[in-house]
Enzyme design. Structure first.
Site, PDB file in Angstrom:
ATOM      1  N   HIS A 189       0.861  -1.174   0.000  1.00 52.22           N
ATOM      2  CA  HIS A 189       0.000   0.000   0.000  1.00 52.22           C
ATOM      3  C   HIS A 189       0.907   1.236   0.000  1.00 52.22           C
ATOM      4  O   HIS A 189       1.856   1.314   0.790  1.00 52.22           O
ATOM      5  CB  HIS A 189      -0.859   0.055   1.261  1.00 52.22           C
ATOM      6  CG  HIS A 189      -2.003  -0.922   1.293  1.00 52.22           C
ATOM      7  ND1 HIS A 189      -1.870  -2.239   0.978  1.00 52.22           N
ATOM      8  CD2 HIS A 189      -3.319  -0.730   1.612  1.00 52.22           C
ATOM      9  CE1 HIS A 189      -3.058  -2.834   1.111  1.00 52.22           C
ATOM     10  NE2 HIS A 189      -3.949  -1.949   1.496  1.00 52.22           N
ATOM     11  N   GLU A 192      -2.050   6.211  -0.531  1.00 56.07           N
ATOM     12  CA  GLU A 192      -3.488   6.279  -0.233  1.00 56.07           C
ATOM     13  C   GLU A 192      -3.690   7.561   0.576  1.00 56.07           C
ATOM     14  O   GLU A 192      -4.279   8.519   0.101  1.00 56.07           O
ATOM     15  CB  GLU A 192      -3.932   5.059   0.567  1.00 56.07           C
ATOM     16  CG  GLU A 192      -5.408   5.088   0.980  1.00 56.07           C
ATOM     17  CD  GLU A 192      -5.777   3.983   1.982  1.00 56.07           C
ATOM     18  OE1 GLU A 192      -4.865   3.376   2.574  1.00 56.07           O
ATOM     19  OE2 GLU A 192      -6.998   3.759   2.171  1.00 56.07           O
TER      20      GLU A 192
HETATM   21 ZN   LIG Z   1      -6.101  -2.142   1.528  1.00 56.72          ZN
END
Ligand SMILES: [Zn+2]
Length: 334
Positions: A189, A192
């Protein structure tokens, strides 16, 4: 018939629906502080990341045995199949379970009870991706990888998730190097809620092959150019972005601009029990709110298979891509 698609950004713990939470709680003698499924579903209407994470970890208490993990994964696969998912690369968070005294073997073998039969039961091929919690220490991630060593025949790759800001990818350089040496695929990730530099760092320092979310690359034109040139896939999760306030409304989502820029975007559900929908629900939502054309939706589905870790089964990937190419859209996508 829904559009065939692969799901590449899906946390299996985030598929725990209130009904199954109560069923498992009853089976295991775990007390949940909610009167019933209606009250629990009400709690799923959280307002921010912290209240989501609090509930997410609270409910994990019901997952104790191999059969619990099997039932969780099986329920997800059934829902995903009904929404056109043909291939799923599924994240799990072992540290959240190890911390509760649930062993790596219980988690992996439990999930495998469902994944190992997924093709015959649901028509979905699967891969399993072990995620490290980035707000835990690098040492803890390393211990987690060590604990997973006996189960590496079940695990395709590693990822990095949970609270992003303040936990840059470089913190996990050593464990990513070790995982690469073991032949594991790498995703993380990034971008974000964290800055675009985290995306660059995930590519340069961790050697990731896909970026999970990656939304904030749009703030850095040079980074966008690089992601386009190198065909780096981004696993976007539109309904999650709205629920966690990464974007104000779905109509504000940068997905169309990202596709216009030539980025290899995919659409996924993240934690579907909590964020308002599964993979097909996300496709339907972006079609409705962003006015995506059928060509764009087909591109997103094609991208999902191109971005998947199917290098060991190119015949299957070609079959899925042919299904996407032949798909005829109706009104009730997706
Ligand atoms: Zn996620």
């Amino acid at each position: 018939m829904p559009l065939p698609k692969a799901e590449l950004h899906l946390h299996v713990e985030g598929t725990l629906e209130p009904e199954l939470a109560f069923e498992l709680a009853a089976r295991n003698g775990v007390e949940l502080p909610y009167a019933g499924t209606d009250e629990l579903r009400e709690a799923y209407r959280f307002e921010d990341l912290q209240s989501f994470l609090d509930l997410y970890y609270e409910l994990m208490a019901v997952l104790l045995t191999e059969q619990d993990f099997a039932d969780l994964a099986d329920a997800y696969l059934a829902r995903a199949a009904a929404q056109g998912v043909r291939h799923a690369e599924i994240f799990f968070d072992p540290q959240a379970h190890l911390a509760r005294g649930v062993s790596m073997g219980t988690v992996v073998e439990g999930l495998w009870r469902a994944l190992g039969r997924s093709e015959e039961n649901h028509g979905i091929s699967t891969r399993l991706i072990l995620c490290f919690l980035r707000d835990e220490s690098a040492e803890s991630a390393f211990e987690t990888l060590e604990a997973a060593r006996p189960y590496l025949d079940r695990i395709t790759g590693i990822g990095l998730d949970s609270a992003e800001v303040g936990h840059p990818p470089a913190k996990f350089r050593r464990v990513y190097e070790a995982a690469a040496a073991l032949g594991l695929r790498r995703v993380a990730h990034a971008g974000e809620e964290g800055p675009p530099q985290y995306i660059t760092e995930a590519l340069d320092v961790l050697g990731v092959e896909r970026v999970d979310h990656g939304l904030r690359c749009m703030e850095d034109p040079a980074l966008v150019e690089r992601l386009v040139r190198d065909r780096v896939p981004l696993t976007l999760c539109p309904l999650s972005n709205v629920r966690l306030r990464t974007v104000d409304t779905l109509a504000d989502h940068p997905l169309p601009a990202m596709l216009d820029a030539g980025l290899l975007c995919t659409v996924n559900s993240d934690d579907p029990a909590y964020f308002g929908g599964y993979a097909g629900d996300n496709f339907a939502a972006v079609r409705r709110s962003l006015g995506l054309t059928e060509d764009r939706l087909r591109e997103l589905a094609r991208n999902s298979f191109l971005a998947s870790f199917l290098e060991d089964d190119e015949e299957r990937r070609a079959r899925y891509l042919a299904e996407v190419a032949a798909y005829e859209f109706g009104d009730a996508v997706s």
